[in-house]
Design an enzyme around this catalytic site. Sequence first.
Site, PDB file in Angstrom:
ATOM      1  N   CYS A 121      53.152  64.538   4.611  1.00 21.25           N
ATOM      2  CA  CYS A 121      54.166  65.587   4.367  1.00 21.25           C
ATOM      3  C   CYS A 121      55.342  65.085   3.529  1.00 21.25           C
ATOM      4  O   CYS A 121      56.094  65.889   2.981  1.00 21.25           O
ATOM      5  CB  CYS A 121      54.661  66.164   5.683  1.00 21.25           C
ATOM      6  SG  CYS A 121      53.338  66.745   6.750  1.00 21.25           S
ATOM      7  N   HIS A 261      61.382  69.543   4.834  1.00 22.33           N
ATOM      8  CA  HIS A 261      59.963  69.779   5.107  1.00 22.33           C
ATOM      9  C   HIS A 261      59.842  70.841   6.199  1.00 22.33           C
ATOM     10  O   HIS A 261      60.495  70.758   7.238  1.00 22.33           O
ATOM     11  CB  HIS A 261      59.303  68.475   5.539  1.00 22.33           C
ATOM     12  CG  HIS A 261      57.944  68.653   6.120  1.00 22.33           C
ATOM     13  ND1 HIS A 261      56.985  69.453   5.525  1.00 22.33           N
ATOM     14  CD2 HIS A 261      57.371  68.169   7.256  1.00 22.33           C
ATOM     15  CE1 HIS A 261      55.889  69.438   6.261  1.00 22.33           C
ATOM     16  NE2 HIS A 261      56.103  68.675   7.319  1.00 22.33           N
ATOM     17  N   ASN A 291      53.178  75.092   7.930  1.00 22.26           N
ATOM     18  CA  ASN A 291      53.396  73.723   7.438  1.00 22.26           C
ATOM     19  C   ASN A 291      52.420  73.431   6.298  1.00 22.26           C
ATOM     20  O   ASN A 291      51.208  73.432   6.500  1.00 22.26           O
ATOM     21  CB  ASN A 291      53.167  72.758   8.615  1.00 22.26           C
ATOM     22  CG  ASN A 291      53.398  71.305   8.242  1.00 22.26           C
ATOM     23  OD1 ASN A 291      53.429  70.943   7.074  1.00 22.26           O
ATOM     24  ND2 ASN A 291      53.545  70.466   9.250  1.00 22.26           N
TER      25      ASN A 291
HETATM   26  N1  ACO Z   1      49.305  78.742  22.057  1.00 23.64           N
HETATM   27  C1  ACO Z   1      49.499  78.775  23.378  1.00 23.64           C
HETATM   28  N2  ACO Z   1      49.649  77.661  24.125  1.00 23.64           N
HETATM   29  C2  ACO Z   1      49.566  76.473  23.478  1.00 23.64           C
HETATM   30  C3  ACO Z   1      49.354  76.370  22.106  1.00 23.64           C
HETATM   31  C4  ACO Z   1      49.203  77.564  21.372  1.00 23.64           C
HETATM   32  N3  ACO Z   1      49.017  77.585  20.045  1.00 23.64           N
HETATM   33  N4  ACO Z   1      49.341  75.062  21.762  1.00 23.64           N
HETATM   34  C5  ACO Z   1      49.543  74.360  22.889  1.00 23.64           C
HETATM   35  N5  ACO Z   1      49.670  75.215  23.943  1.00 23.64           N
HETATM   36  C6  ACO Z   1      49.903  74.913  25.344  1.00 23.64           C
HETATM   37  C7  ACO Z   1      49.424  73.523  25.715  1.00 23.64           C
HETATM   38  O1  ACO Z   1      48.040  73.533  26.012  1.00 23.64           O
HETATM   39  C8  ACO Z   1      50.267  73.253  26.953  1.00 23.64           C
HETATM   40  O2  ACO Z   1      49.691  73.923  28.023  1.00 23.64           O
HETATM   41  P1  ACO Z   1      49.687  73.256  29.494  1.00 23.64           P
HETATM   42  O3  ACO Z   1      51.143  73.102  29.854  1.00 23.64           O
HETATM   43  O4  ACO Z   1      48.970  74.252  30.311  1.00 23.64           O
HETATM   44  O5  ACO Z   1      48.981  71.939  29.331  1.00 23.64           O
HETATM   45  C9  ACO Z   1      51.584  73.955  26.633  1.00 23.64           C
HETATM   46  O6  ACO Z   1      51.298  74.906  25.592  1.00 23.64           O
HETATM   47  C10 ACO Z   1      52.650  73.011  26.135  1.00 23.64           C
HETATM   48  O7  ACO Z   1      52.096  72.183  25.121  1.00 23.64           O
HETATM   49  P2  ACO Z   1      52.973  71.150  24.331  1.00 23.64           P
HETATM   50  O8  ACO Z   1      52.130  70.430  23.336  1.00 23.64           O
HETATM   51  O9  ACO Z   1      53.740  70.343  25.347  1.00 23.64           O
HETATM   52  O10 ACO Z   1      53.959  72.147  23.589  1.00 23.64           O
HETATM   53  P3  ACO Z   1      55.308  71.834  22.912  1.00 23.64           P
HETATM   54  O11 ACO Z   1      56.359  72.597  23.572  1.00 23.64           O
HETATM   55  O12 ACO Z   1      55.517  70.369  22.689  1.00 23.64           O
HETATM   56  O13 ACO Z   1      55.089  72.492  21.475  1.00 23.64           O
HETATM   57  C11 ACO Z   1      54.616  71.799  19.230  1.00 23.64           C
HETATM   58  C12 ACO Z   1      54.046  72.018  20.617  1.00 23.64           C
HETATM   59  C13 ACO Z   1      55.075  73.135  18.674  1.00 23.64           C
HETATM   60  C14 ACO Z   1      53.526  71.252  18.326  1.00 23.64           C
HETATM   61  C15 ACO Z   1      55.791  70.827  19.355  1.00 23.64           C
HETATM   62  O14 ACO Z   1      55.441  69.664  20.050  1.00 23.64           O
HETATM   63  C16 ACO Z   1      56.346  70.450  18.035  1.00 23.64           C
HETATM   64  O15 ACO Z   1      57.014  71.213  17.401  1.00 23.64           O
HETATM   65  N6  ACO Z   1      56.086  69.215  17.595  1.00 23.64           N
HETATM   66  C17 ACO Z   1      56.541  68.771  16.304  1.00 23.64           C
HETATM   67  C18 ACO Z   1      55.394  68.438  15.540  1.00 23.64           C
HETATM   68  C19 ACO Z   1      55.169  69.323  14.369  1.00 23.64           C
HETATM   69  O16 ACO Z   1      55.918  70.198  14.024  1.00 23.64           O
HETATM   70  N7  ACO Z   1      54.061  69.019  13.753  1.00 23.64           N
HETATM   71  C20 ACO Z   1      53.670  69.689  12.595  1.00 23.64           C
HETATM   72  C21 ACO Z   1      52.820  68.781  11.802  1.00 23.64           C
HETATM   73  S1  ACO Z   1      53.460  67.214  11.623  1.00 23.64           S
HETATM   74  C22 ACO Z   1      54.280  67.110  10.225  1.00 23.64           C
HETATM   75  O17 ACO Z   1      54.442  68.029   9.512  1.00 23.64           O
HETATM   76  C23 ACO Z   1      54.816  65.806   9.888  1.00 23.64           C
END
Ligand code: ACO
Length: 334
Positions: A121, A261, A291
Site C-alpha cells: 500500500c 492511504h 482499500n
Molecule cells: N462482517 C461481520 N463480522 C465480521 C466481519 C465482517 N465483514 N469480519 C470480521 N467479523 C467478525 C469477526 O469474526 C469477529 O467475530 P467474533 O467476535 O465472533 O470472533 C468480530 O467481527 C470482530 O473481529 P475483529 O477482527 O476483532 O474486528 P475488528 O473490530 O478488529 O475490525 C478490521 C476488523 C476492520 C479489519 C480492523 O481490525 C481494522 O480496521 N484493521 C486495520 C487493518 C486494515 O484496515 N487493513 C486493511 C488492509 S491493510 C493495509 O491497507 C495496509
Amino acid sequence: MRVFDLFNISMNIVMKGTGSAVPKRRVTNEELGRMVDTSDEWIASRTGIRARHIAVEETTTSLAVEAAEKALDDADVKAEEIDLIIASTVTPDQFLPNLACEVQAAIGAKNAAAFDVNAACSGFLFALNTAAMYLKGSGAKTALIVGAETLSKIVDWKDRSTCVLFGDGAGAAVIRAEELDVCSGILSMVQGSDGTRGGALKCGGRPLNNPFVTQQAAQAYVSMDGQEVYRFAVRTVPKVIRQAADEAGMSLDEIDLFLLHQANVRIIEAAAKQLSQPMEKFPVNLPEYGNLSAASVPVLLDYVRKQGRIQSGSRLVLAGFGAGMTWSGAVVVW
Ligand code: ACO
C-alpha cells in the site's frame, strides 16, 4: 536506451498531472451481505467502506494504462517525452513482462526506462520517491508513476474478514524536473520498512511446482491480523507525517490537505486526532472505492483534484503504510 547523468541536483520535482481508473462493476456492502455473513452496518461502522469497484472485464494492466493516459492528458505531456515509468502493484497480471513495460508499450512511451516496485500500500509513494531521485540525480526530465491493483483476485471471497476491505483501480501521476525559483514540487520524502512485522499482512505467491516437489501447496489468499495492522497504522502514520513536515520545514497547520492511504476511516480519524488537525483536511474516497493498496494514494489525489480542492500552491502531505511492513510520506507543493 536512457543514459542517466548526475547533474540535476538543483531541480524542483513538480507534479504535472494525474489520472485514475476504476472498473465499471460497483459492488455494495448489501451485495456482499448476500455472499458472506456480513452487513452494511458492520462494514461501514468498522471501516467506513460502503462500496468498491471490482474488475470483471478490466485487468491491472488495462486500468493502469487508462490511468496513465489520463495523467498524460492532464499534464499535457506526450508519451515520447516520458524518460522513466515506475509502476507499483502487488497484483500484476503476469510475472513477466513487468507492468511498467506493459504500460510503456500501450501508451507508446518508447524513450522510457520502465520497471516495477512492490511496497504494497506504500508502493505509489516508494515509486514516486524513486522516480524523484532519478530525476534529481540524472538527465531524465519526465517520469510517469503508476499504482494499479486488481486485489479482487487475491482475496478469498469466502473470508468476510478480508473480502469486504479491498477494491480494484489504478492511479497515475506525471512528474517533471524543472528549474524554478519558487518553493514548489516535492519538498520532502520519508520512507521506512520493518520486515520483522511482515506476518501481519500476507499473501503467498505461486507455490513450488516442479517434478521434484511431491506435495502441492494450496492456493494462497490475503491474510491479515487486522488489529495488529490497525495498531501499527495508528502508531506509524502520524509519525511519518510529522517527519515529512519537519523535513520540509513546515508546521502541520501550514498543510492544506493530508492525503492518506485509504484503508480504514478510523485510522484516518485517529491520525487527524493525534496531529490535532481537523478531519476536513483529510479527504476520503474509501466509502466508494475501499482499500486500493498501491492505487489508493494516486486515486485519492486525482479524486481531490477533480473536486477542485487542489490549486497551484496547495500544500499537501501524501502518506501511506502497508504490508512489509512499509511506510512513506511526502510533502508536495502543487
Ligand atoms: N462482517 C461481520 N463480522 C465480521 C466481519 C465482517 N465483514 N469480519 C470480521 N467479523 C467478525 C469477526 O469474526 C469477529 O467475530 P467474533 O467476535 O465472533 O470472533 C468480530 O467481527 C470482530 O473481529 P475483529 O477482527 O476483532 O474486528 P475488528 O473490530 O478488529 O475490525 C478490521 C476488523 C476492520 C479489519 C480492523 O481490525 C481494522 O480496521 N484493521 C486495520 C487493518 C486494515 O484496515 N487493513 C486493511 C488492509 S491493510 C493495509 O491497507 C495496509
